[in-house]
Motif scaffolding. Structure first.
Motif, short mmCIF file in Angstrom:
data_model
loop_
_atom_site.label_atom_id
_atom_site.label_comp_id
_atom_site.label_asym_id
_atom_site.label_seq_id
_atom_site.Cartn_x
_atom_site.Cartn_y
_atom_site.Cartn_z
N VAL A 1 43.01 44.85 28.28
CA VAL A 1 43.72 45.75 29.18
C VAL A 1 44.72 46.56 28.38
O VAL A 1 45.00 46.25 27.23
CB VAL A 1 44.44 44.96 30.30
CG1 VAL A 1 43.43 44.20 31.16
CG2 VAL A 1 45.44 43.97 29.71
N SER A 2 45.24 47.62 28.98
CA SER A 2 46.16 48.50 28.26
C SER A 2 47.33 48.89 29.14
O SER A 2 47.25 48.80 30.37
CB SER A 2 45.41 49.76 27.78
OG SER A 2 44.84 50.45 28.88
N PRO A 3 48.44 49.31 28.54
CA PRO A 3 49.60 49.72 29.33
C PRO A 3 49.24 50.80 30.34
O PRO A 3 48.49 51.73 30.04
CB PRO A 3 50.58 50.24 28.27
CG PRO A 3 50.21 49.48 27.03
CD PRO A 3 48.72 49.35 27.09
N GLU A 4 49.77 50.66 31.55
CA GLU A 4 49.56 51.57 32.67
C GLU A 4 48.12 51.58 33.16
O GLU A 4 47.70 52.56 33.80
CB GLU A 4 50.02 52.99 32.31
CG GLU A 4 51.52 53.08 32.02
CD GLU A 4 51.97 54.50 31.78
OE1 GLU A 4 52.18 55.24 32.76
OE2 GLU A 4 52.10 54.88 30.59
N SER A 5 47.37 50.51 32.90
CA SER A 5 46.03 50.39 33.45
C SER A 5 46.02 49.39 34.59
O SER A 5 46.88 48.52 34.69
CB SER A 5 45.02 49.95 32.38
OG SER A 5 45.26 48.60 31.98
N PHE A 6 45.03 49.53 35.48
CA PHE A 6 44.84 48.57 36.55
C PHE A 6 44.25 47.28 35.99
O PHE A 6 43.35 47.30 35.14
CB PHE A 6 43.87 49.11 37.61
CG PHE A 6 44.54 49.89 38.70
CD1 PHE A 6 45.33 49.25 39.65
CD2 PHE A 6 44.39 51.26 38.79
CE1 PHE A 6 45.94 49.96 40.66
CE2 PHE A 6 45.00 51.98 39.79
CZ PHE A 6 45.78 51.33 40.74
N VAL A 7 44.74 46.15 36.49
CA VAL A 7 44.25 44.84 36.09
C VAL A 7 43.99 44.02 37.35
O VAL A 7 44.77 44.09 38.31
CB VAL A 7 45.27 44.09 35.19
CG1 VAL A 7 44.70 42.76 34.72
CG2 VAL A 7 45.68 44.95 34.00
N THR A 8 42.89 43.28 37.36
CA THR A 8 42.60 42.35 38.45
C THR A 8 42.66 40.93 37.93
O THR A 8 41.98 40.59 36.96
CB THR A 8 41.20 42.62 39.04
OG1 THR A 8 41.20 43.92 39.65
CG2 THR A 8 40.85 41.59 40.10
N ALA A 9 43.50 40.10 38.56
CA ALA A 9 43.58 38.68 38.23
C ALA A 9 42.96 37.89 39.37
O ALA A 9 43.22 38.18 40.54
CB ALA A 9 45.04 38.27 38.04
N THR A 10 42.13 36.92 39.04
CA THR A 10 41.53 36.07 40.06
C THR A 10 41.92 34.62 39.81
O THR A 10 42.15 34.21 38.67
CB THR A 10 40.00 36.20 40.07
OG1 THR A 10 39.49 35.87 38.77
CG2 THR A 10 39.57 37.62 40.43
N GLY A 11 42.00 33.85 40.88
CA GLY A 11 42.38 32.45 40.75
C GLY A 11 42.53 31.82 42.13
O GLY A 11 41.86 32.24 43.08
N THR A 12 43.41 30.86 42.26
CA THR A 12 43.69 30.22 43.54
C THR A 12 45.20 30.13 43.73
O THR A 12 45.94 30.01 42.76
CB THR A 12 43.09 28.80 43.61
OG1 THR A 12 43.62 28.01 42.53
CG2 THR A 12 41.57 28.84 43.49
N GLY A 13 45.62 30.23 44.97
CA GLY A 13 47.04 30.10 45.28
C GLY A 13 47.89 31.22 44.73
O GLY A 13 49.09 31.03 44.51
N LEU A 14 47.30 32.41 44.52
CA LEU A 14 48.05 33.52 43.92
C LEU A 14 48.96 34.21 44.93
O LEU A 14 49.89 34.92 44.54
CB LEU A 14 47.08 34.55 43.31
CG LEU A 14 46.12 34.01 42.25
CD1 LEU A 14 45.23 35.14 41.74
CD2 LEU A 14 46.88 33.36 41.10
N ALA A 15 48.69 34.05 46.22
CA ALA A 15 49.50 34.66 47.28
C ALA A 15 49.32 33.83 48.55
O ALA A 15 48.36 33.06 48.67
CB ALA A 15 49.10 36.10 47.52
N THR A 16 50.22 34.02 49.48
CA THR A 16 50.12 33.32 50.76
C THR A 16 49.56 34.21 51.85
O THR A 16 49.26 33.73 52.96
CB THR A 16 51.50 32.80 51.19
OG1 THR A 16 52.41 33.91 51.27
CG2 THR A 16 52.04 31.78 50.19
#
Length: 221
Positions: A1-16
């Motif tokens: 990834v690079s500065p000012e680029s969109f990134v998608t993180a996947t996992g569990t419990g990342l938000a409610t």
């Protein structure tokens, strides 16, 4: 990834909750925050465009140093997810419509008298699916550009040949390749379409400072 680029993180419990933000994107969305520590040990909060328990979309902060970094995502419940991230000057990626090779793009037509019109690259089929819409190059007096939407390209070198768009395997210099003026993290490439491409399904791929993007395809009639 690079500065000012969109990134998608996947996992569990990342938000409610599941939430989508509008620009300008906040540093806290639904109680979830994303912190980037770069190779120099500097920590910055990322702007977040979307959160859900299984996925967070964010924009890597400007000024993040090149090299190995660490991402920390903390949800409203206090659960914490930590992972490594590799940061480079460019990380070109074309946005595609989900489940297709059709790029998120527009056709810009400049007709006689300089009149400009924007057109879609898709139509909606009978079953509600997106179908490639043939790009009509029109009369020879028209100039036709494919406006491609991407991320991770704005940090390219100043070399005039830093960005090439391969159409049907042939490199073409875009008339513009850089930040989109409206959305954080979004880049765009303005590509003049050659009339030699008429009648073809054209494969498209970016090359930015030697880094190749994913591939897309459009239909030209």
């Amino acid at each position: 990834v690079s500065p000012e680029s969109f990134v998608t993180a996947t996992g569990t419990g990342l938000a409610t909750v599941a939430l989508q933000a509008a620009p300008p994107y906040p540093n806290n969305l639904g109680g979830t925050t994303v912190k980037i520590q770069d190779s120099l040990g500097v920590e910055r909060l990322a702007a977040i465009s979307y959160v859900s328990p299984g996925q967070v979309n964010y924009v890597l902060p400007a000024g993040t140093a090149i090299g190995s970094g660490t991402v920390t995502i903390i949800s409203a419940s206090g659960s914490t997810a930590v992972g490594p991230v590799s940061i480079a000057a460019v990380s070109p990626g074309l946005f595609l419509f989900s489940g297709t090779t059709l790029p998120a793009a527009n056709v810009l037509r400049v007709g006689s008298g300089g009149v400009q019109t924007l057109e879609d690259v898709y139509t909606v089929g009978a079953a509600g699916q997106l179908v490639a819409k043939p790009i009509n190059l029109g009369p020879g007096t028209d100039q036709v550009f494919l406006i491609l939407y991407a991320t991770g390209i704005r940090g390219h070198s100043p070399n005039p040949s830093a960005v090439s768009v391969y159409t049907a395997g042939v490199p073409t210099a875009p008339s513009y390749a850089g930040a989109n003026p409206l959305y954080p993290g979004l880049d765009q490439i303005n590509l003049p379409l050659s009339r030699a491409l008429a009648g073809m399904t054209v494969a498209i791929q970016l090359n930015v400072d030697g880094q190749a993007s994913n591939q897309a395809a459009v239909l030209i009639q």
